[in-house]
Design a protein around this motif. Structure first.
Motif, short mmCIF file in Angstrom:
data_model
loop_
_atom_site.label_atom_id
_atom_site.label_comp_id
_atom_site.label_asym_id
_atom_site.label_seq_id
_atom_site.Cartn_x
_atom_site.Cartn_y
_atom_site.Cartn_z
N LEU A 46 0.83 -1.20 0.00
CA LEU A 46 0.00 0.00 0.00
C LEU A 46 0.87 1.25 0.00
O LEU A 46 0.60 2.21 -0.74
CB LEU A 46 -0.93 0.00 1.22
N GLY A 47 1.91 1.25 0.82
CA GLY A 47 2.79 2.42 0.88
C GLY A 47 3.45 2.73 -0.45
O GLY A 47 3.49 3.89 -0.88
N GLN A 48 3.94 1.70 -1.11
CA GLN A 48 4.57 1.91 -2.42
C GLN A 48 3.55 2.42 -3.43
O GLN A 48 3.86 3.29 -4.26
CB GLN A 48 5.21 0.61 -2.90
N GLY A 49 2.34 1.90 -3.36
CA GLY A 49 1.30 2.37 -4.26
C GLY A 49 0.96 3.83 -4.03
O GLY A 49 0.79 4.60 -4.99
N LEU A 50 0.89 4.24 -2.77
CA LEU A 50 0.58 5.63 -2.44
C LEU A 50 1.67 6.58 -2.92
O LEU A 50 1.39 7.70 -3.36
CB LEU A 50 0.38 5.78 -0.94
N CYS A 51 2.92 6.14 -2.84
CA CYS A 51 4.03 6.98 -3.32
C CYS A 51 3.94 7.20 -4.82
O CYS A 51 4.10 8.33 -5.32
CB CYS A 51 5.36 6.34 -2.95
N LEU A 52 3.69 6.14 -5.55
CA LEU A 52 3.55 6.26 -7.01
C LEU A 52 2.34 7.11 -7.37
O LEU A 52 2.38 7.93 -8.30
CB LEU A 52 3.41 4.87 -7.63
N LEU A 53 1.26 6.94 -6.63
CA LEU A 53 0.05 7.72 -6.87
C LEU A 53 0.31 9.21 -6.66
O LEU A 53 -0.14 10.04 -7.44
CB LEU A 53 -1.07 7.24 -5.94
N ALA A 54 1.05 9.55 -5.61
CA ALA A 54 1.35 10.95 -5.33
C ALA A 54 2.18 11.58 -6.46
O ALA A 54 1.91 12.70 -6.89
CB ALA A 54 2.10 11.07 -4.00
N LYS A 55 3.18 10.85 -6.93
CA LYS A 55 4.02 11.37 -8.00
C LYS A 55 3.22 11.56 -9.29
O LYS A 55 3.33 12.58 -9.97
CB LYS A 55 5.19 10.42 -8.25
N ALA A 56 2.39 10.58 -9.60
CA ALA A 56 1.60 10.65 -10.83
C ALA A 56 0.54 11.74 -10.75
O ALA A 56 0.28 12.45 -11.73
CB ALA A 56 0.95 9.30 -11.11
N THR A 57 -0.08 11.88 -9.58
CA THR A 57 -1.12 12.90 -9.41
C THR A 57 -0.57 14.29 -9.66
O THR A 57 -1.22 15.13 -10.28
CB THR A 57 -1.71 12.82 -7.99
N ALA A 58 0.65 14.55 -9.18
CA ALA A 58 1.26 15.86 -9.40
C ALA A 58 1.42 16.14 -10.89
O ALA A 58 1.18 17.26 -11.36
CB ALA A 58 2.62 15.92 -8.70
N ILE A 59 1.79 15.11 -11.65
CA ILE A 59 1.95 15.27 -13.10
C ILE A 59 0.60 15.51 -13.76
O ILE A 59 0.45 16.41 -14.60
CB ILE A 59 2.62 14.02 -13.71
N VAL A 60 -0.39 14.71 -13.39
CA VAL A 60 -1.71 14.83 -14.01
C VAL A 60 -2.32 16.21 -13.74
O VAL A 60 -2.91 16.83 -14.64
CB VAL A 60 -2.65 13.71 -13.50
N ALA A 114 3.24 9.25 -16.49
CA ALA A 114 2.35 9.22 -15.32
C ALA A 114 1.44 8.00 -15.37
O ALA A 114 1.15 7.39 -14.34
CB ALA A 114 1.52 10.50 -15.28
N ARG A 115 1.01 7.64 -16.57
CA ARG A 115 0.15 6.46 -16.70
C ARG A 115 0.87 5.20 -16.22
O ARG A 115 0.28 4.37 -15.52
CB ARG A 115 -0.29 6.29 -18.16
#
Length: 364
Positions: free
Chosen positions: A234-248, A270-271
């Motif tokens: 979950l933690g790794q997923g949240l980190c990737l989500l945060a980085k991608a969200t900033a790009i989107v 980001a995808r």
């Protein structure tokens, strides 16, 4: 399809998702939080003040890690009792070492979870805690066995990593992870990872802090603690989500400008992040016997982002709607676990957007 709708949708969904993660990860007041509560600290000799102190510090850490506000008064109580015991002249060497380690632990807990109650800054408090660890390390006599006391190395690593997290210095955290995580116990390791993860919400450099958090989560792979695998995924997923969200979000703003141009290469990057995030979050759900809104809200937000990317890249209405429909399903799942996790308006807004996209497709 105009990407402006995706931008607006992202803005409406993000606050609910962020709110759910923050509430799930951050200790929150519970009914009767200020009332006196009985505290079970394990099998401890009631006449052994030092053993009771060590157990109290351990209980404070466990409660705060679990989001229980009662850990705060326990940590404060540990500090007061430790200061009293340090003035006892008959204290044995091993007892003094145990008291210093308990005091250092409690001070770091207050710096991390109850900073408003401190007279000094969290960094200054951690410096004091470090001094107590140094003093404990200088005591080499073992004239008594104090039950439950952690090693000097363990507490030193816990204090140092807490300092790195509280400093908001991504480079320092990454360095500390490499040097110190081997000295942590499983519970301490996971607690620090979540503490770092929470600070990602307000990090100025999302990429750098997310990478530092990822390093901390990845290092958790060596732990066999129950729930470690789920937390790591979950933690790794949240980190990737945060980085991608900033790009989107950045690309969504560009799409809303006059020329409406986005950097397709960046959007596609980001995808890939989001697809990896989805894999990690689903793995966390599958390995957790009791998945909660803490899992389903970020999964929904991942789908929202992927749908937004579909609009930014002018992809088919079918594929975009499929992602938004998956987001709706995940948000609903989150609400089943916690009705307060996501506003119903967010779900209804997504459903309205899906209907509008399909209507536009029919008109073309």
């Amino acid at each position: 399809m105009p990407p402006k709708r995706a931008k607006g949708l992202k803005q409406s969904a993000a606050p609910a998702a962020k709110r759910a993660r923050t509430e799930a990860d951050t200790p929150s007041p519970t009914p009767g939080a200020n009332d006196p509560q009985p505290v079970y600290v394990g099998e401890v000799d009631e006449e052994d003040d030092v053993a009771e102190l060590v157990a109290l510090a351990t209980a404070a850490k466990a409660k705060l890690a679990a989001g229980d506000e009662h850990g705060k008064p326990l940590a404060r109580g540990t500090v007061h009792e430790a200061q009293r015991l340090l003035n006892v002249e008959t204290l044995l060497h091993a007892e003094r070492r145990a008291v210093l380690l308990a005091l250092a632990t409690a001070l770091v807990l207050l710096a991390a979870y109850d900073a408003k109650a401190l007279d000094n800054s969290p960094t200054e408090v951690v410096d004091v805690a470090t001094g107590h660890v140094d003093e404990a390390a200088a005591i080499t006599e073992n004239d008594k066995v104090v039950p439950g006391v952690p090693s000097v190395e363990n507490v030193r690593a816990y204090v140092a990593l807490s300092d790195a997290v509280l400093s908001d210095d991504a480079e320092a955290l990454s360095k500390a992870v490499k040097e110190l995580t081997a000295q942590l116990t499983g519970d301490d390791h996971e607690t620090l990872a979540w503490l770092a993860q929470r600070r990602l919400e307000t990090a100025e450099d999302v990429d750098a802090w997310a990478d530092a958090c990822t390093a901390l989560w990845t290092s958790l792979a060596t732990d066999a603690t129950e729930g470690a695998e789920t937390a790591r995924e979950l933690g790794q997923g949240l980190c990737l989500l945060a980085k991608a969200t900033a790009i989107v979000e950045e690309q969504g703003e560009l799409a809303g400008e006059d020329d409406g141009q986005v950097d397709k290469k960046v959007v596609k990057r980001a995808r890939k992040m989001l697809e990896k995030a989805e894999t990690h979050i689903k793995a966390a759900i599958n390995t957790d016997s009791h998945p909660s809104a803490q899992h389903f809200v970020p999964l929904a937000e991942t789908h929202v982002n992927l749908g937004t990317i579909g609009e930014l890249l002018d992809e088919s209405a079918c594929s975009v709607c499929a992602r938004y429909e998956q987001a709706v399903a995940a948000f609903k799942k989150a609400r089943e676990h916690d009705p307060e996790a996501v506003d119903e308006d967010v779900v209804e807004g997504l459903q309205t957007t899906i209907a509008e996209i399909r209507a536009e497709e029919d008109d073309e």
